[in-house]
Scaffold this active site. Structure first.
Site, PDB file in Angstrom:
ATOM      1  N   GLU A 115       0.821  -1.214   0.000  1.00  0.00           N
ATOM      2  CA  GLU A 115       0.000   0.000   0.000  1.00  0.00           C
ATOM      3  C   GLU A 115       0.856   1.266   0.000  1.00  0.00           C
ATOM      4  OE1 GLU A 115      -4.155  -1.242   2.114  1.00  0.00           O
ATOM      5  OE2 GLU A 115      -2.334  -1.511   3.318  1.00  0.00           O
ATOM      6  N   GLU A 135      -4.191  -9.506   3.142  1.00  0.00           N
ATOM      7  CA  GLU A 135      -5.083  -9.285   4.285  1.00  0.00           C
ATOM      8  C   GLU A 135      -6.162 -10.360   4.415  1.00  0.00           C
ATOM      9  OE1 GLU A 135      -3.167  -5.350   3.398  1.00  0.00           O
ATOM     10  OE2 GLU A 135      -4.029  -6.988   2.217  1.00  0.00           O
TER      11      GLU A 135
END
Length: 266
Positions: A115, A135
């Protein structure tokens, strides 16, 4: 002295390279590390750097996902290695209009580390690097751009596959999808990023800042509003002394029978 981030300035302070190494956690980002990264990014900007490069000093990793021990401790109300607000401060610094950010990706990037890459303005990536939003495999969702920014970079279909399966995409596929700016051989990411940084650092800073501001706003505004903001920014920049000087210099070169391509070649 930072425990995790090594800072090196070059090009008269206009370019800063931030190298990350946490051998103990294999470059998984603990709260102390991300806090230090945010501090280093802010310091580079405040000291006048126009371009900042993120790179890893620990093969085969770039910036990896959040260190889960800190995440678990935070949820359970126990002490963490740091404050952890560095995640949001680092994203804000990478997006700051005063600095161009380059991810020199020389290893695997996952979770929150990936990210950070999506938040950078440029991604220079070595062929062996892999990218994963892991995730879903640990019962989480993305939290700082793994869906939002990624879908804008590579499209909703590819982003959906990436985040819902948790599978890694290699650098070649990311390049084909538009998520990577430069694809280079192993060991060449930093040198390529430095070359790009030098080119960017010499551009008129007011123009760079205005263009980055327009690009960031264009991501979130309807086309008509984005166009209006773009024109507003143009008018603000065009009347500056630096812009007037640059325009006059360029026009003189054009009038001297130089082609536009010759005047503006790297």
């Amino acid at each position: 002295m930072s425990d995790f981030i090594h800072c090196q300035s070059s090009d008269n302070g206009l370019v800063t390279v931030l190298s990350f190494r946490d051998e103990k956690r294999k470059n998984q980002l603990c709260w102390a590390a991300i806090d230090e990264l945010a501090d280093a990014l802010q310091a580079a900007r405040e000291q006048g750097s126009r371009v900042v490069i993120l790179v890893s000093d620990l093969s085969p990793h770039w910036f990896e996902h959040a260190w889960l021990e800190d995440l678990i401790a935070g949820v359970e109300g126990r002490e963490c290695t740091g404050v952890g607000d560095g995640w949001f401060r680092a994203l804000a610094e990478l997006s700051h209009e005063a600095v161009v950010s380059i991810a020199a990706i020389n290893g695997d990037a996952s979770g929150g580390g990936a990210e950070l890459a999506w938040a950078c303005d440029f991604r220079v990536t070595e062929r062996q690097a892999r990218f994963a939003q892991i995730e879903v495999n640990v019962g989480l969702t993305t939290g700082i751009g793994g869906c939002s920014r990624l879908s804008r970079l590579i499209g909703i279909s590819a982003a959906t596959e990436m985040v819902l399966t948790g599978a890694a995409f290699d650098a070649v596929r990311l390049m084909e999808l538009g998520g990577v700016n430069r694809l280079v051989k192993k060991g060449e990411a930093l040198s390529c990023a430095r070359q790009l940084a030098r080119q960017l650092a010499l551009k008129p800073p007011g123009a760079l800042q205005g263009l980055k501001r327009v690009l960031r706003r264009a991501e979130n505004l309807p086309l008509e509003q984005a166009m209006a903001f773009e024109q507003e920014t143009f008018q603000q920049v065009a009347v500056s002394e630096s812009a007037l000087a640059a325009m006059k210099d360029c026009q003189q070169q054009y009038d001297a029978d130089q082609s536009v391509a010759e005047v503006h070649s790297y």
